[in-house]
Design a protein around this motif. Structure first.
Motif, PDB file in Angstrom:
ATOM      1  N   THR A  61       2.996   2.063   0.825  1.00 43.83           N
ATOM      2  CA  THR A  61       2.014   2.072   0.040  1.00 43.83           C
ATOM      3  C   THR A  61       0.844   1.101   0.990  1.00 43.83           C
ATOM      4  O   THR A  61       1.323   0.829   2.008  1.00 43.83           O
ATOM      5  CB  THR A  61       2.144   1.007  -1.176  1.00 43.83           C
ATOM      6  OG1 THR A  61       2.530  -0.185  -0.674  1.00 43.83           O
ATOM      7  CG2 THR A  61       3.445   1.664  -2.099  1.00 43.83           C
ATOM      8  N   ILE A  66       7.883  -0.289  -0.464  1.00 42.68           N
ATOM      9  CA  ILE A  66       8.421  -0.586  -1.758  1.00 42.68           C
ATOM     10  C   ILE A  66       9.560   0.571  -2.137  1.00 42.68           C
ATOM     11  O   ILE A  66       9.467   1.679  -2.010  1.00 42.68           O
ATOM     12  CB  ILE A  66       7.256  -0.512  -2.772  1.00 42.68           C
ATOM     13  CG1 ILE A  66       6.212  -1.250  -2.354  1.00 42.68           C
ATOM     14  CG2 ILE A  66       7.704  -1.108  -4.166  1.00 42.68           C
ATOM     15  CD1 ILE A  66       5.184  -1.441  -3.457  1.00 42.68           C
ATOM     16  N   TYR A 101       7.723  -8.981 -12.507  1.00 41.04           N
ATOM     17  CA  TYR A 101       6.778  -7.762 -12.611  1.00 41.04           C
ATOM     18  C   TYR A 101       6.897  -6.813 -11.591  1.00 41.04           C
ATOM     19  O   TYR A 101       7.278  -7.145 -10.573  1.00 41.04           O
ATOM     20  CB  TYR A 101       5.292  -8.536 -12.380  1.00 41.04           C
ATOM     21  CG  TYR A 101       4.725  -9.282 -13.694  1.00 41.04           C
ATOM     22  CD1 TYR A 101       4.135  -8.445 -14.789  1.00 41.04           C
ATOM     23  CD2 TYR A 101       4.947 -10.605 -13.723  1.00 41.04           C
ATOM     24  CE1 TYR A 101       3.792  -9.208 -15.929  1.00 41.04           C
ATOM     25  CE2 TYR A 101       4.694 -11.329 -14.832  1.00 41.04           C
ATOM     26  CZ  TYR A 101       4.175 -10.485 -15.954  1.00 41.04           C
ATOM     27  OH  TYR A 101       3.507 -11.359 -17.027  1.00 41.04           O
ATOM     28  N   TYR A 103       5.950  -3.499  -9.092  1.00 35.69           N
ATOM     29  CA  TYR A 103       4.681  -2.906  -8.398  1.00 35.69           C
ATOM     30  C   TYR A 103       4.438  -1.698  -9.392  1.00 35.69           C
ATOM     31  O   TYR A 103       5.129  -0.933  -9.458  1.00 35.69           O
ATOM     32  CB  TYR A 103       4.751  -2.777  -7.157  1.00 35.69           C
ATOM     33  CG  TYR A 103       5.262  -4.180  -6.259  1.00 35.69           C
ATOM     34  CD1 TYR A 103       3.864  -5.015  -6.031  1.00 35.69           C
ATOM     35  CD2 TYR A 103       6.354  -4.616  -5.889  1.00 35.69           C
ATOM     36  CE1 TYR A 103       4.143  -6.276  -5.514  1.00 35.69           C
ATOM     37  CE2 TYR A 103       6.576  -5.717  -5.196  1.00 35.69           C
ATOM     38  CZ  TYR A 103       5.499  -6.769  -5.096  1.00 35.69           C
ATOM     39  OH  TYR A 103       5.749  -7.815  -4.340  1.00 35.69           O
ATOM     40  N   THR A 140      12.582  -4.945  -1.338  1.00 36.88           N
ATOM     41  CA  THR A 140      11.182  -5.025  -1.143  1.00 36.88           C
ATOM     42  C   THR A 140      10.724  -6.145  -0.288  1.00 36.88           C
ATOM     43  O   THR A 140      10.949  -7.391  -1.379  1.00 36.88           O
ATOM     44  CB  THR A 140      10.563  -4.541  -2.312  1.00 36.88           C
ATOM     45  OG1 THR A 140      10.804  -3.146  -2.684  1.00 36.88           O
ATOM     46  CG2 THR A 140       8.800  -4.454  -1.931  1.00 36.88           C
ATOM     47  N   LEU A 142       7.374  -7.846   1.037  1.00 38.85           N
ATOM     48  CA  LEU A 142       5.991  -7.563   1.035  1.00 38.85           C
ATOM     49  C   LEU A 142       5.495  -9.047   1.934  1.00 38.85           C
ATOM     50  O   LEU A 142       6.118  -9.929   1.616  1.00 38.85           O
ATOM     51  CB  LEU A 142       5.136  -7.180   0.016  1.00 38.85           C
ATOM     52  CG  LEU A 142       5.747  -5.843  -0.622  1.00 38.85           C
ATOM     53  CD1 LEU A 142       4.761  -5.486  -1.699  1.00 38.85           C
ATOM     54  CD2 LEU A 142       5.301  -4.702   0.387  1.00 38.85           C
ATOM     55  N   PHE A 146       0.928 -10.660  -1.273  1.00 40.56           N
ATOM     56  CA  PHE A 146       1.641  -9.647  -1.929  1.00 40.56           C
ATOM     57  C   PHE A 146       3.099  -9.699  -2.676  1.00 40.56           C
ATOM     58  O   PHE A 146       3.784  -9.047  -3.475  1.00 40.56           O
ATOM     59  CB  PHE A 146       1.548  -8.085  -1.403  1.00 40.56           C
ATOM     60  CG  PHE A 146       0.064  -7.705  -1.006  1.00 40.56           C
ATOM     61  CD1 PHE A 146      -0.873  -7.727  -2.008  1.00 40.56           C
ATOM     62  CD2 PHE A 146      -0.025  -7.900   0.435  1.00 40.56           C
ATOM     63  CE1 PHE A 146      -2.234  -7.420  -1.709  1.00 40.56           C
ATOM     64  CE2 PHE A 146      -1.570  -7.605   0.701  1.00 40.56           C
ATOM     65  CZ  PHE A 146      -2.404  -7.293  -0.151  1.00 40.56           C
ATOM     66  N   ASN A 147       3.691 -10.706  -1.705  1.00 42.13           N
ATOM     67  CA  ASN A 147       5.262 -10.976  -2.343  1.00 42.13           C
ATOM     68  C   ASN A 147       5.115 -11.952  -3.560  1.00 42.13           C
ATOM     69  O   ASN A 147       6.128 -11.997  -4.250  1.00 42.13           O
ATOM     70  CB  ASN A 147       6.061 -11.551  -1.252  1.00 42.13           C
ATOM     71  CG  ASN A 147       5.253 -13.025  -0.733  1.00 42.13           C
ATOM     72  OD1 ASN A 147       3.922 -13.204  -1.065  1.00 42.13           O
ATOM     73  ND2 ASN A 147       6.050 -13.700  -0.245  1.00 42.13           N
ATOM     74  N   ARG A 149       4.892 -11.787  -7.065  1.00 40.52           N
ATOM     75  CA  ARG A 149       4.798 -10.905  -8.137  1.00 40.52           C
ATOM     76  C   ARG A 149       4.060 -11.374  -9.353  1.00 40.52           C
ATOM     77  O   ARG A 149       3.420 -10.490 -10.041  1.00 40.52           O
ATOM     78  CB  ARG A 149       6.180 -10.593  -8.516  1.00 40.52           C
ATOM     79  CG  ARG A 149       6.873  -9.671  -7.676  1.00 40.52           C
ATOM     80  CD  ARG A 149       8.238  -9.204  -7.968  1.00 40.52           C
ATOM     81  NE  ARG A 149       8.877  -8.236  -7.114  1.00 40.52           N
ATOM     82  CZ  ARG A 149       8.986  -7.166  -7.075  1.00 40.52           C
ATOM     83  NH1 ARG A 149       8.519  -6.577  -8.226  1.00 40.52           N
ATOM     84  NH2 ARG A 149       9.730  -6.364  -6.135  1.00 40.52           N
ATOM     85  N   LEU A 152       0.816  -9.851 -10.186  1.00 38.96           N
ATOM     86  CA  LEU A 152       0.714  -8.423 -10.986  1.00 38.96           C
ATOM     87  C   LEU A 152       0.386  -8.730 -12.271  1.00 38.96           C
ATOM     88  O   LEU A 152      -0.021  -7.564 -12.868  1.00 38.96           O
ATOM     89  CB  LEU A 152       2.125  -7.723 -10.634  1.00 38.96           C
ATOM     90  CG  LEU A 152       2.203  -7.109  -9.226  1.00 38.96           C
ATOM     91  CD1 LEU A 152       3.909  -6.937  -9.083  1.00 38.96           C
ATOM     92  CD2 LEU A 152       1.566  -5.892  -9.045  1.00 38.96           C
ATOM     93  N   TRP A 155      -2.909  -8.091 -12.176  1.00 46.01           N
ATOM     94  CA  TRP A 155      -3.419  -6.744 -12.363  1.00 46.01           C
ATOM     95  C   TRP A 155      -3.255  -5.748 -13.456  1.00 46.01           C
ATOM     96  O   TRP A 155      -4.093  -5.234 -14.012  1.00 46.01           O
ATOM     97  CB  TRP A 155      -2.394  -6.269 -10.934  1.00 46.01           C
ATOM     98  CG  TRP A 155      -2.715  -4.673 -10.544  1.00 46.01           C
ATOM     99  CD1 TRP A 155      -3.384  -4.487  -9.389  1.00 46.01           C
ATOM    100  CD2 TRP A 155      -2.515  -3.580 -11.228  1.00 46.01           C
ATOM    101  NE1 TRP A 155      -3.515  -3.017  -9.412  1.00 46.01           N
ATOM    102  CE2 TRP A 155      -2.593  -2.348 -10.545  1.00 46.01           C
ATOM    103  CE3 TRP A 155      -1.625  -3.246 -12.501  1.00 46.01           C
ATOM    104  CZ2 TRP A 155      -2.706  -1.168 -10.728  1.00 46.01           C
ATOM    105  CZ3 TRP A 155      -1.569  -1.805 -12.678  1.00 46.01           C
ATOM    106  CH2 TRP A 155      -2.048  -0.760 -11.907  1.00 46.01           C
ATOM    107  N   TYR A 199      -5.342  -0.195  -6.094  1.00 44.36           N
ATOM    108  CA  TYR A 199      -4.426   0.685  -6.226  1.00 44.36           C
ATOM    109  C   TYR A 199      -4.624   1.292  -7.729  1.00 44.36           C
ATOM    110  O   TYR A 199      -3.495   2.218  -7.962  1.00 44.36           O
ATOM    111  CB  TYR A 199      -3.046   0.233  -6.132  1.00 44.36           C
ATOM    112  CG  TYR A 199      -1.884   1.057  -5.658  1.00 44.36           C
ATOM    113  CD1 TYR A 199      -1.943   1.841  -4.411  1.00 44.36           C
ATOM    114  CD2 TYR A 199      -0.930   1.310  -6.816  1.00 44.36           C
ATOM    115  CE1 TYR A 199      -0.820   2.879  -4.301  1.00 44.36           C
ATOM    116  CE2 TYR A 199       0.334   2.305  -6.331  1.00 44.36           C
ATOM    117  CZ  TYR A 199       0.141   3.149  -5.250  1.00 44.36           C
ATOM    118  OH  TYR A 199       1.051   3.724  -5.070  1.00 44.36           O
TER     119      TYR A 199
END
Ligand code: HEC
Ligand code: HEC
Ligand code: HEC
Length: 442
Positions: A61, A66, A101, A103, A140, A142, A146-147, A149, A152, A155, A199
């Motif tokens: 991604t 991921i 959460y 991704y 995963t 990241l 972005f690690n 969570r 999200l 998001w 995304y």
């Protein structure tokens, strides 16, 4: 209605002999197996054919790789401790049992539209007939931020479509079944709908003209499935669409890349009724303004003669020496042995990601129960970026095709992405050797 029936069945089951409950279980498992085929969990969650659902190869991604997790009923590494409620929350809200959460590389924004019946059948299937695998999946990791969570949650608040699937009374039941399958289980939009920078898909249903207007994921471009005449399905009939999803072949076109995998893993197992419903729904999507054009010339072979007798065009020589033996002098292909390039929507697609990828890696057509035997296209990674751009510009602008030019730079970008992708054709061929048990009767 279905809810009332299931409540009735549960009560009837509790009040009667356990044998009746077993029957109910086994029919839920059989239905759940079909829901899995429709929704293709194994495409991502299975890396090795020997260990179905034990975790997949990483998805590349924009923010990093991921890993799809182990979803076998193993209590420690899989989803053995998930209740139906936990499972529903992971699938529809993107939240794991322990509260973290997920991704959105896991397509929960599409699965959010699954009916509760389909979710509980799927749960019965995974819990009762999949062997637990006591092994962690890849982890995963990241980069910051972005690690984190919890980001999200924001998001989800901003971008989750949030609405359940609601049948439309303006359309017939076949259209509604097709809409349901495309939007929820089969999650066609997760590849075929463009995404915004965060995304999120630009659309989740036909109320927006962005829906299924073409998306770029990993290094594959999933073309427009709307009514457009060049790069869309405007020239395809419902039967063409059915045949493509079932066998990977239609209109002298062949499925490749992750669409070929979709056909092998998923599409070929759809019932004919469901395939027709999907085709019926897709054919109702309007056309947009498109960048490409297709108008078959009256005599494509005289066009080729003119090109060859004149000063030539960049890419024409390469086409003749490396491609024409299979795809033909006029790009007409050879039926299932090699697809036509003239008028081929993926060749005409504004974004050349998929055709660059297949040129670099090659591919083998779908192996299905009812389709023709697989045929292989060799890879041409030895060509320079400029040569690949030339030969693609040649096929995109001959025999009535008219599509935007591809630059050597674009080829270089896709080449870098292909190199990073662990899902090489060889790795994928190993996974496709996975023999599925016979599909349940339906
Ligand atoms: C396009 C790839 C893809 C498909 C298709 C997919 N998943 Fe996933 N799934 C993922 C990824 C990636 C993760 C891990 C996400 C993360 O770590 O945040 C995941 C995580 C999960 C989890 C959370 C498990 C846990 O405890 O961490 C469950 C449950 C799950 N998937 C179930 C399913 C089911 C059931 C299906 C089919 C209906 C499915 N997935 C289809 C990519 C996919
Ligand atoms: C994992 C990503 C992915 C999913 C999921 C997916 N597709 Fe595709 N699809 C692609 C890619 C990439 C291509 C281009 C390669 C090719 O032509 O085979 C493609 C091509 C196609 C084509 C050929 C169209 C053309 O213009 O040549 C059709 C039709 C199609 N997909 C329909 C569907 C439908 C219907 C669904 C859902 C039931 C679906 N796809 C789900 C990735 C996907
Ligand atoms: C040995 C025969 C063979 C040769 C040589 C060959 N191809 Fe192919 N090509 C195929 C086959 C078979 C497929 C279908 C692959 C699949 O679906 O997985 C294909 C697919 C394609 C596609 C994707 C079209 C679609 O929608 O399925 C493009 C683009 C393409 N070839 C271009 C070329 C170019 C350009 C060359 C020369 C540089 C070339 N091919 C050489 C056999 C060949």
């Amino acid at each position: 209605m279905t809810l009332r029936i299931s409540v009735f069945l549960v009560l009837a089951c509790l009040a009667s002999a356990p044998a009746f409950c077993d029957d109910m279980d086994s029919s839920a498992v059989a239905r759940g197996k079909y829901v899995e085929e429709l929704s293709d969990c194994s495409a991502c969650h299975t890396a090795s054919p020997k260990e179905p659902f034990a975790g997949g190869m990483p998805l590349t991604t924009p923010i990093g790789p991921i890993y799809p997790t182990n979803i076998t009923p193993d209590p420690q590494f899989g989803i053995g401790q998930y209740t139906l409620k936990d499972f529903r929350r992971a699938l529809k809200d993107g939240v794991a049992k322990d509260g973290h959460y997920l991704y959105p590389a896991m397509p929960y924004p599409s699965y959010a539209r699954l009916t509760d019946q389909d979710v509980s059948d799927l749960y019965a299937y995974l819990m009762k007939s999949v062997a637990p695998v006591h092994k962690p999946s890849g982890e995963t990791k990241l980069p910051f931020p972005f690690n984190l969570r919890w980001g999200l949650a924001i998001w989800n608040a901003l971008f989750m479509p949030g609405d359940e699937f609601r049948p439309s009374n303006k359309h017939d039941p076949e259209w509604n079944r097709g809409a349901y399958l495309v939007q929820s289980a089969a999650h066609c939009g997760s590849c075929h709908t463009p995404r915004d920078p965060a995304y999120q898909q630009k659309a989740y249903d036909e109320t927006s003209a962005d829906f299924l207007s073409g998306g770029y994921l990993e290094h594959w471009y999933a073309p427009d499935l709307r009514g457009d005449m060049a790069e869309g399905l405007g020239r395809w009939s419902e039967d063409d669409i059915v045949s493509f999803l079932k066998t990977g072949h239609a209109k002298d076109d062949a499925a490749f890349g992750n669409m070929r995998q979709m056909v092998e893993n998923s599409g070929q197992y759809f019932s004919d009724t469901d395939l027709h419903a999907i085709a019926h729904y897709l054919k109702s999507l309007s056309a947009r303004a498109e960048a490409s054009y297709y108008g078959p010339p009256p005599d494509p072979s005289s066009e080729m003669k003119t090109i060859l007798s004149g000063t030539g065009r960049p890419g024409a020589g390469l086409y003749l020496s490396s491609c024409a033996s299979c795809h033909g002098m006029t790009g007409a292909g050879q039926g299932f042995k090699a697809p036509a390039l003239a008028g081929n929507p993926t060749v005409l697609a504004e974004n050349p990601g998929s055709i660059i990828s297949i040129l670099l890696q090659g591919d083998t057509t779908a192996a299905t129960k009812t389709g023709p035997p697989p045929q292989t296209m060799p890879g041409f990674s030895r060509f320079t970026d400029a040569q690949i751009a030339d030969v693609l510009n040649f096929i995109r602008n001959s025999w009535g095709n008219g599509a935007p030019m591809v630059s050597a730079r674009t080829v270089a970008d896709v080449r870098a992405k292909v190199k990073e992708d662990p899902k090489t054709p060889a790795a994928v061929s190993a996974a496709r050797a996975q023999k599925r048990p016979a599909a349940p009767a339906r």
